[in-house]
Design an enzyme around this catalytic site. Sequence first.
Site, PDB file in Angstrom:
ATOM      1  CB  ALA A  66     -12.618   8.832  21.495  1.00  0.00           C
ATOM      2  N   GLY A 109     -13.001   5.741  17.526  1.00  0.00           N
ATOM      3  CA  GLY A 109     -12.493   4.802  18.528  1.00  0.00           C
ATOM      4  C   GLY A 109     -13.285   3.500  18.569  1.00  0.00           C
ATOM      5  CD  GLU A 112      -9.073   4.749  16.285  1.00  0.00           C
ATOM      6  OE1 GLU A 112      -9.868   5.411  16.989  1.00  0.00           O
ATOM      7  OE2 GLU A 112      -7.957   5.162  15.985  1.00  0.00           O
ATOM      8  CD  GLU A 132     -11.244   9.055  14.201  1.00  0.00           C
ATOM      9  OE1 GLU A 132     -11.437   8.857  12.984  1.00  0.00           O
ATOM     10  OE2 GLU A 132     -11.103   8.128  15.012  1.00  0.00           O
TER      11      GLU A 132
HETATM   12  N1  CAA Z   1     -18.793  11.229  21.917  1.00  0.00           N
HETATM   13  C1  CAA Z   1     -19.673  11.733  22.803  1.00  0.00           C
HETATM   14  N2  CAA Z   1     -20.994  11.664  22.646  1.00  0.00           N
HETATM   15  C2  CAA Z   1     -21.463  11.058  21.538  1.00  0.00           C
HETATM   16  C3  CAA Z   1     -20.618  10.493  20.577  1.00  0.00           C
HETATM   17  C4  CAA Z   1     -19.222  10.591  20.810  1.00  0.00           C
HETATM   18  N3  CAA Z   1     -18.320  10.050  19.958  1.00  0.00           N
HETATM   19  N4  CAA Z   1     -21.373   9.979  19.576  1.00  0.00           N
HETATM   20  C5  CAA Z   1     -22.642  10.179  19.926  1.00  0.00           C
HETATM   21  N5  CAA Z   1     -22.716  10.845  21.092  1.00  0.00           N
HETATM   22  C6  CAA Z   1     -23.909  11.285  21.814  1.00  0.00           C
HETATM   23  C7  CAA Z   1     -24.546  12.479  21.133  1.00  0.00           C
HETATM   24  O1  CAA Z   1     -23.895  13.682  21.511  1.00  0.00           O
HETATM   25  C8  CAA Z   1     -25.954  12.378  21.646  1.00  0.00           C
HETATM   26  O2  CAA Z   1     -25.981  12.885  22.957  1.00  0.00           O
HETATM   27  P1  CAA Z   1     -27.149  13.937  23.408  1.00  0.00           P
HETATM   28  O3  CAA Z   1     -28.410  13.114  23.318  1.00  0.00           O
HETATM   29  O4  CAA Z   1     -26.758  14.291  24.784  1.00  0.00           O
HETATM   30  O5  CAA Z   1     -27.105  15.039  22.417  1.00  0.00           O
HETATM   31  C9  CAA Z   1     -26.195  10.866  21.733  1.00  0.00           C
HETATM   32  O6  CAA Z   1     -24.899  10.278  21.748  1.00  0.00           O
HETATM   33  C10 CAA Z   1     -26.942  10.324  20.535  1.00  0.00           C
HETATM   34  O7  CAA Z   1     -26.236  10.715  19.343  1.00  0.00           O
HETATM   35  P2  CAA Z   1     -26.952  11.441  18.108  1.00  0.00           P
HETATM   36  O8  CAA Z   1     -28.115  12.247  18.561  1.00  0.00           O
HETATM   37  O9  CAA Z   1     -25.885  12.161  17.341  1.00  0.00           O
HETATM   38  O10 CAA Z   1     -27.466  10.157  17.310  1.00  0.00           O
HETATM   39  P3  CAA Z   1     -27.748  10.050  15.746  1.00  0.00           P
HETATM   40  O11 CAA Z   1     -28.461   8.757  15.553  1.00  0.00           O
HETATM   41  O12 CAA Z   1     -28.382  11.285  15.215  1.00  0.00           O
HETATM   42  O13 CAA Z   1     -26.299   9.966  15.042  1.00  0.00           O
HETATM   43  C11 CAA Z   1     -24.019   9.185  14.859  1.00  0.00           C
HETATM   44  C12 CAA Z   1     -25.455   8.850  15.296  1.00  0.00           C
HETATM   45  C13 CAA Z   1     -23.943   9.328  13.333  1.00  0.00           C
HETATM   46  C14 CAA Z   1     -23.145   8.009  15.280  1.00  0.00           C
HETATM   47  C15 CAA Z   1     -23.555  10.488  15.534  1.00  0.00           C
HETATM   48  O14 CAA Z   1     -23.813  10.413  16.927  1.00  0.00           O
HETATM   49  C16 CAA Z   1     -22.093  10.810  15.371  1.00  0.00           C
HETATM   50  O15 CAA Z   1     -21.678  11.260  14.298  1.00  0.00           O
HETATM   51  N6  CAA Z   1     -21.278  10.612  16.424  1.00  0.00           N
HETATM   52  C17 CAA Z   1     -19.898  10.972  16.456  1.00  0.00           C
HETATM   53  C18 CAA Z   1     -19.062  10.034  15.604  1.00  0.00           C
HETATM   54  C19 CAA Z   1     -17.616  10.468  15.639  1.00  0.00           C
HETATM   55  O16 CAA Z   1     -17.249  11.533  15.210  1.00  0.00           O
HETATM   56  N7  CAA Z   1     -16.741   9.585  16.177  1.00  0.00           N
HETATM   57  C20 CAA Z   1     -15.343   9.868  16.296  1.00  0.00           C
HETATM   58  C21 CAA Z   1     -15.042  10.441  17.654  1.00  0.00           C
HETATM   59  S1  CAA Z   1     -13.356  10.988  17.822  1.00  0.00           S
HETATM   60  C22 CAA Z   1     -12.455   9.575  18.036  1.00  0.00           C
HETATM   61  O17 CAA Z   1     -12.991   8.497  18.105  1.00  0.00           O
HETATM   62  C23 CAA Z   1     -10.974   9.769  18.147  1.00  0.00           C
HETATM   63  C24 CAA Z   1     -10.198   8.500  18.142  1.00  0.00           C
HETATM   64  O18 CAA Z   1      -9.533   8.163  17.208  1.00  0.00           O
HETATM   65  C25 CAA Z   1     -10.163   7.613  19.230  1.00  0.00           C
END
Ligand code: CAA
Length: 258
Positions: A66, A109, A112, A132
């Site tokens: 998400a 998400g 999911e 999460e």
């Molecule tokens: N939401 C918003 N933006 C996100 C995102 C997310 N879930 N995941 C990645 N991005 C964005 C980053 O902020 C980044 O943006 P900027 O360039 O503006 O900084 C861009 O995408 C590229 O991401 P990274 O630089 O982090 O890329 P990476 O290759 O270094 O890492 C990754 C990849 C491991 C997937 C890392 O992006 C990450 O850990 N993302 C978040 C994963 C996460 O926590 N997901 C759960 C979200 S909460 C949820 O989903 C609740 C639910 O149950 C529905």
Amino acid sequence: MADYETITVEQRGRVTLITLNRPKALNALNSQILIDLLDAMAAFDADKGQGCAVITGSEKAFAAGADIKEMQAQGFAEMYGSDFFAGWEQFTRTRKPVIAAVAGYALGGGCELAMMCDFILAADTAKFGQPEVKLAVTPGMGGSQRLTRAVGKAKAMEMCLTGRMMDAEEAERAGLVSRIIPAADLIEEAVKTATTIAEMAPLAVMANKEMVNAAFETMLHQGVQFERRLFHGLFGTEDQGEGMAAFVDKRPGNWKGR
Ligand code: CAA
């Protein structure tokens, strides 16, 4: 074909291919992607020419969760008041089959959404996780329930509590994905599989989907009875007569969808 801000939609024969398209955010699922996806799924479900959908992302990410930036500033009143994420339930009401073709990250998400599809085809690059807890929250789009049903308590609990990712091999062993495909062939193979489904008698396809899903909602005897009733019901369709006649005549069936 409608134009969307966050997804692209194309038809390949009887298959609708939907590609999540927020590359700068690794396809993070924001409110607009939900609006776009629900609209595209409704159009797909209503289109008699379309028999199966494939949802995919990019090589790097199916969807990285998400949209954290959209949720960051929300409080309980906004989240509870708007029943945030409840709209995703509509996605699961799609009556025709939907395949998730996952390459790269399917996190939070993203995992999911893949699990809301009817089955997952994974590229050898796929990574699944419910991270999460690292954000001090929990899954909110069904992950704790669907992952547990898919892979059992031990793996689901470990993944939710540690945020550890599963690679494609582990996901296949655990039963989360139906097959692993070399990344370069993922879309082609997913569309081929979807085409196989789309060429079956449409009412039988819908009934098969409905009864397998019922296994997650019912006691065994209720599910078995539900299956039998739907099976009986198909004997009221022209396609059942055609399907069995085609087998006896050693020719392909010619489906009417009724
Ligand atoms: N939401 C918003 N933006 C996100 C995102 C997310 N879930 N995941 C990645 N991005 C964005 C980053 O902020 C980044 O943006 P900027 O360039 O503006 O900084 C861009 O995408 C590229 O991401 P990274 O630089 O982090 O890329 P990476 O290759 O270094 O890492 C990754 C990849 C491991 C997937 C890392 O992006 C990450 O850990 N993302 C978040 C994963 C996460 O926590 N997901 C759960 C979200 S909460 C949820 O989903 C609740 C639910 O149950 C529905």
